[in-house]
Scaffold this active site. Structure first.
Site, PDB file in Angstrom:
ATOM      1  N   SER A   1       0.831  -1.202   0.000  1.00 59.61           N
ATOM      2  CA  SER A   1       0.000   0.000   0.000  1.00 59.61           C
ATOM      3  C   SER A   1       0.863   1.248   0.000  1.00 59.61           C
ATOM      4  CB  SER A   1      -0.853  -0.019   1.266  1.00 59.61           C
ATOM      5  OG  SER A   1      -1.452   1.231   1.488  1.00 59.61           O
TER       6      SER A   1
ATOM      7  N   LYS B   1       2.059  -3.654   6.618  1.00 65.77           N
ATOM      8  CA  LYS B   1       2.414  -3.811   5.201  1.00 65.77           C
ATOM      9  C   LYS B   1       3.924  -3.653   5.007  1.00 65.77           C
ATOM     10  CE  LYS B   1      -1.630  -4.574   3.452  1.00 65.77           C
ATOM     11  NZ  LYS B   1      -1.948  -5.857   2.825  1.00 65.77           N
TER      12      LYS B   1
ATOM     13  N   TYR C   1      -1.769  -0.655  10.636  1.00 67.20           N
ATOM     14  CA  TYR C   1      -2.071  -1.256   9.331  1.00 67.20           C
ATOM     15  C   TYR C   1      -0.902  -1.008   8.359  1.00 67.20           C
ATOM     16  CZ  TYR C   1      -3.772  -1.572   4.559  1.00 67.20           C
ATOM     17  OH  TYR C   1      -3.882  -1.859   3.220  1.00 67.20           O
TER      18      TYR C   1
HETATM   19  P1  NAD Z   1     -11.047  -6.840   1.109  1.00 70.51           P
HETATM   20  O1  NAD Z   1     -11.254  -6.776   2.586  1.00 70.51           O
HETATM   21  O2  NAD Z   1     -12.227  -6.659   0.229  1.00 70.51           O
HETATM   22  O3  NAD Z   1     -10.331  -8.213   0.716  1.00 70.51           O
HETATM   23  C1  NAD Z   1      -9.483  -8.909   1.596  1.00 70.51           C
HETATM   24  C2  NAD Z   1      -9.989 -10.338   1.670  1.00 70.51           C
HETATM   25  O4  NAD Z   1      -9.144 -11.085   2.516  1.00 70.51           O
HETATM   26  C3  NAD Z   1     -11.404 -10.432   2.239  1.00 70.51           C
HETATM   27  O5  NAD Z   1     -12.187 -11.203   1.353  1.00 70.51           O
HETATM   28  C4  NAD Z   1     -11.223 -11.145   3.575  1.00 70.51           C
HETATM   29  O6  NAD Z   1     -12.330 -11.960   3.886  1.00 70.51           O
HETATM   30  C5  NAD Z   1      -9.944 -11.915   3.346  1.00 70.51           C
HETATM   31  N1  NAD Z   1      -9.143 -12.178   4.545  1.00 70.51           N
HETATM   32  C6  NAD Z   1      -8.748 -11.300   5.497  1.00 70.51           C
HETATM   33  N2  NAD Z   1      -7.981 -11.915   6.408  1.00 70.51           N
HETATM   34  C7  NAD Z   1      -7.877 -13.218   6.025  1.00 70.51           C
HETATM   35  C8  NAD Z   1      -7.207 -14.352   6.529  1.00 70.51           C
HETATM   36  N3  NAD Z   1      -6.470 -14.269   7.650  1.00 70.51           N
HETATM   37  N4  NAD Z   1      -7.293 -15.513   5.869  1.00 70.51           N
HETATM   38  C9  NAD Z   1      -8.023 -15.615   4.733  1.00 70.51           C
HETATM   39  N5  NAD Z   1      -8.689 -14.581   4.204  1.00 70.51           N
HETATM   40  C10 NAD Z   1      -8.611 -13.395   4.842  1.00 70.51           C
HETATM   41  O7  NAD Z   1      -9.924  -5.769   0.758  1.00 70.51           O
HETATM   42  P2  NAD Z   1      -9.398  -5.265  -0.661  1.00 70.51           P
HETATM   43  O8  NAD Z   1      -9.733  -3.827  -0.771  1.00 70.51           O
HETATM   44  O9  NAD Z   1      -9.779  -6.200  -1.729  1.00 70.51           O
HETATM   45  O10 NAD Z   1      -7.837  -5.349  -0.396  1.00 70.51           O
HETATM   46  C11 NAD Z   1      -7.064  -6.474  -0.744  1.00 70.51           C
HETATM   47  C12 NAD Z   1      -5.658  -6.275  -0.240  1.00 70.51           C
HETATM   48  O11 NAD Z   1      -5.137  -5.068  -0.793  1.00 70.51           O
HETATM   49  C13 NAD Z   1      -5.536  -6.140   1.274  1.00 70.51           C
HETATM   50  O12 NAD Z   1      -4.372  -6.811   1.697  1.00 70.51           O
HETATM   51  C14 NAD Z   1      -5.397  -4.644   1.486  1.00 70.51           C
HETATM   52  O13 NAD Z   1      -4.668  -4.346   2.653  1.00 70.51           O
HETATM   53  C15 NAD Z   1      -4.633  -4.240   0.237  1.00 70.51           C
HETATM   54  N6  NAD Z   1      -4.833  -2.829  -0.130  1.00 70.51           N
HETATM   55  C16 NAD Z   1      -6.116  -2.363  -0.296  1.00 70.51           C
HETATM   56  C17 NAD Z   1      -6.306  -1.023  -0.616  1.00 70.51           C
HETATM   57  C18 NAD Z   1      -7.699  -0.459  -0.747  1.00 70.51           C
HETATM   58  O14 NAD Z   1      -7.872   0.753  -0.636  1.00 70.51           O
HETATM   59  N7  NAD Z   1      -8.724  -1.257  -1.005  1.00 70.51           N
HETATM   60  C19 NAD Z   1      -5.202  -0.186  -0.805  1.00 70.51           C
HETATM   61  C20 NAD Z   1      -3.923  -0.713  -0.650  1.00 70.51           C
HETATM   62  C21 NAD Z   1      -3.746  -2.049  -0.309  1.00 70.51           C
HETATM   63  C1  WQD Z   2      -9.718  10.120   0.193  1.00 71.39           C
HETATM   64  C2  WQD Z   2      -9.942  11.606   0.369  1.00 71.39           C
HETATM   65  C3  WQD Z   2     -10.332  12.260   2.644  1.00 71.39           C
HETATM   66  C4  WQD Z   2     -14.197  10.252   3.102  1.00 71.39           C
HETATM   67  C5  WQD Z   2      -7.266   5.144   2.736  1.00 71.39           C
HETATM   68  C6  WQD Z   2      -6.316   4.397   3.625  1.00 71.39           C
HETATM   69  C7  WQD Z   2      -5.183   3.836   2.838  1.00 71.39           C
HETATM   70  C8  WQD Z   2      -5.617   3.055   1.602  1.00 71.39           C
HETATM   71  C9  WQD Z   2      -6.763   3.681   0.882  1.00 71.39           C
HETATM   72  C10 WQD Z   2      -5.217   0.698   2.033  1.00 71.39           C
HETATM   73  C11 WQD Z   2      -9.230  12.201   1.585  1.00 71.39           C
HETATM   74  C12 WQD Z   2     -11.559  12.533   1.797  1.00 71.39           C
HETATM   75  C13 WQD Z   2     -13.008  10.727   2.601  1.00 71.39           C
HETATM   76  C14 WQD Z   2     -15.240  11.183   3.408  1.00 71.39           C
HETATM   77  C15 WQD Z   2     -13.825  12.974   2.653  1.00 71.39           C
HETATM   78  N1  WQD Z   2      -6.005   1.728   1.917  1.00 71.39           N
HETATM   79  N2  WQD Z   2     -12.828  12.073   2.374  1.00 71.39           N
HETATM   80  N3  WQD Z   2     -15.015  12.517   3.152  1.00 71.39           N
HETATM   81  O1  WQD Z   2      -7.443   8.278   3.288  1.00 71.39           O
HETATM   82  O2  WQD Z   2      -6.336   8.391   1.012  1.00 71.39           O
HETATM   83  O3  WQD Z   2      -6.603   6.224   2.114  1.00 71.39           O
HETATM   84  O4  WQD Z   2      -7.741   4.224   1.746  1.00 71.39           O
HETATM   85  O5  WQD Z   2      -4.039   0.538   1.960  1.00 71.39           O
HETATM   86  O6  WQD Z   2      -4.457   3.054   3.699  1.00 71.39           O
HETATM   87  O7  WQD Z   2      -5.835   5.292   4.607  1.00 71.39           O
HETATM   88  O8  WQD Z   2      -8.624   7.375   1.213  1.00 71.39           O
HETATM   89  O9  WQD Z   2     -10.929   7.310   0.436  1.00 71.39           O
HETATM   90  O10 WQD Z   2     -10.501   7.537   2.917  1.00 71.39           O
HETATM   91  O11 WQD Z   2     -10.006   9.459   1.415  1.00 71.39           O
HETATM   92  O12 WQD Z   2     -13.669  14.173   2.448  1.00 71.39           O
HETATM   93  O13 WQD Z   2     -16.340  10.830   3.886  1.00 71.39           O
HETATM   94  O14 WQD Z   2     -11.343  11.818   0.595  1.00 71.39           O
HETATM   95  O15 WQD Z   2     -10.158  13.273   3.592  1.00 71.39           O
HETATM   96  O16 WQD Z   2      -8.823  13.501   1.241  1.00 71.39           O
HETATM   97  P1  WQD Z   2      -7.212   7.674   1.979  1.00 71.39           P
HETATM   98  P2  WQD Z   2     -10.083   7.846   1.524  1.00 71.39           P
END
Ligand code: NAD
Ligand code: WQD
Length: 337
Positions: free
Chosen positions: A124, A152, A148
């Site tokens: 991330s 990562k 979190y």
């Molecule tokens: P998500 O929660 O939709 O998907 C994660 C999946 O992993 C879920 O289906 C959950 O049930 C499963 N899971 C969690 N812990 C588990 C375990 N111990 N064993 C088996 N399954 C498990 O999230 P997502 O948005 O699809 O994200 C996928 C990955 O990408 C995550 O690792 C997340 O940290 C990373 N990521 C997401 C974002 C984002 O904004 N969505 C950004 C950066 C990184």
């Molecule tokens: C985006 C922008 C908020 C909600 C988060 C996690 C990060 C990553 C992705 C996993 C910001 C603004 C938001 C609302 C708002 N996940 N906002 N009103 O904070 O960049 O990242 O998600 O790795 O770890 O921290 O994304 O979508 O929450 O916010 O004004 O109700 O929208 O302030 O500027 P963020 P976000």
């Protein structure tokens, strides 16, 4: 290839499974369903024509992993499984370290035992330290600000150490920026539990009338319109990035790290206006104080992925909003509807 997709029932994992199937691979899903619903499996089948094998289980269960890796003759693993709520990780750090860090350790151990040596890991942009120096490139200073984010970064360091100790491994960490959007069919998308913390799912629920007003966190940032700027990436582009990374990694040992972003920032108000256009409704917002821990602006330098993987984003902010709207309007209650 036979690909084990941990967390493959989740938002990004499920859509990546569709793209894997379309590219001719065979995904095998392992997911505990802690943050997903089994109904997604039928949608994968509906969209791709193939229902992947599914095991309900936890990545911390080594015996199960060994069995799955062995029985399905797995060639490579994409490791999405993990918990991802930043606020929850502050309140429950051990839950995050156990799930995200320990889960990965068990997975690597099982892979080592079976001799599967290719891993693509969901990292991330939160691994980077707060900075005004944009864009963020892979070597930018690290310094996650939540358990979190640190989970990562710990995993990334573990991957590097494992490769250093045994150069036959191929370990790739993909640092996602802000994934949004849905499958263009409208059949698959993000299905958050409770009130969404993230911007796009909140706006989508606002557009279907489940929320009354978007609170814009801060309008006094040093950005063009005063609201926060982020690098939003369409989940379909992100899924394609995994395919490119997998193709690059397979048979190429080493430790690889790539930013997956668009390289462009968009503000909260820009996102809201684009979504309003996509859904044809006016969407109410009000300005609220800055959200604690938020940065004004960050976006990726995604040139390394383009140079090495031949991957770059192809879908616009408009497509992100249109596809999200299609998903949300056709499935207002997510996968339960
Ligand atoms: P998500 O929660 O939709 O998907 C994660 C999946 O992993 C879920 O289906 C959950 O049930 C499963 N899971 C969690 N812990 C588990 C375990 N111990 N064993 C088996 N399954 C498990 O999230 P997502 O948005 O699809 O994200 C996928 C990955 O990408 C995550 O690792 C997340 O940290 C990373 N990521 C997401 C974002 C984002 O904004 N969505 C950004 C950066 C990184
Ligand atoms: C985006 C922008 C908020 C909600 C988060 C996690 C990060 C990553 C992705 C996993 C910001 C603004 C938001 C609302 C708002 N996940 N906002 N009103 O904070 O960049 O990242 O998600 O790795 O770890 O921290 O994304 O979508 O929450 O916010 O004004 O109700 O929208 O302030 O500027 P963020 P976000």
């Amino acid at each position: 290839m036979n690909i084990l997709v941990t967390g493959g029932a989740g938002y990004i994992g499920s859509i990546t499974c569709v793209q894997l199937i379309e590219a001719g691979h065979r995904p095998v899903i392992l997911d505990s369903l802690v943050n997903a619903k089994a109904a997604v499996l039928g949608r994968i089948a509906q969209v791709s024509g193939i229902q992947p094998s599914f095991m309900e289980g936890d990545v911390r269960n080594k015996a199960l992993l060994v069995q799955v890796l062995h029985d399905h003759k797995i060639d490579a693993v994409i490791h999405f499984a993990g918990l991802k709520a930043v606020g929850e990780s502050v309140d429950h750090p051990l839950r995050y370290y156990d799930n995200n860090v320990q889960g990965t350790l068990v997975l690597i151990d099982a892979m080592n035992q079976v001799g599967v040596k290719t891993l693509v890991f969901s990292s991330s942009a939160t691994v980077y330290a707060p900075s005004h120096d944009m864009p963020l490139h892979e070597a930018s200073v690290k310094g996650a600000s939540s358990p979190y984010g640190r989970s990562k970064w710990m995993v990334e360091e573990i991957l590097a150490d494992v490769v250093a100790s045994d150069p036959s491994w191929s370990m790739t960490a993909l640092r996602y920026f802000n994934p949004v959007g849905a499958h263009p069919s409208g059949l698959m998308g993000e299905d958050p539990q409770g009130v969404p913390n993230n911007l796009m799912p909140f706006i989508a629920q606002l557009a279907v009338g489940q929320r009354s007003v978007l609170r814009v966190f801060g309008n006094d940032y040093e950005t063009p319109d005063g609201t926060g700027v982020r690098d939003y990436i369409h989940v379909m582009d992100l899924a394609d990035g995994h395919l490119a990374a997998l193709q690059h990694a397979h048979g190429r040992a080493g430790h690889h790290v790539f930013n997956l972003g668009s390289g462009q920032g968009h503000s909260v108000l820009e996102m809201l206006a684009t979504f309003a256009q996509a859904c044809g409704k006016s969407l109410l917002h009000e300005f609220a104080p800055r959200r604690s821990g938020d940065l004004a602006a960050f976006w990726a330098d995604a040139s390394l992925a383009e140079k090495v993987l031949g991957w770059r984003v192809r879908r616009s902010l408009q497509a992100m909003c249109e596809d999200t709207w299609r998903w949300q309007s056709q499935n207002p209650k997510g996968y339960t509807s």
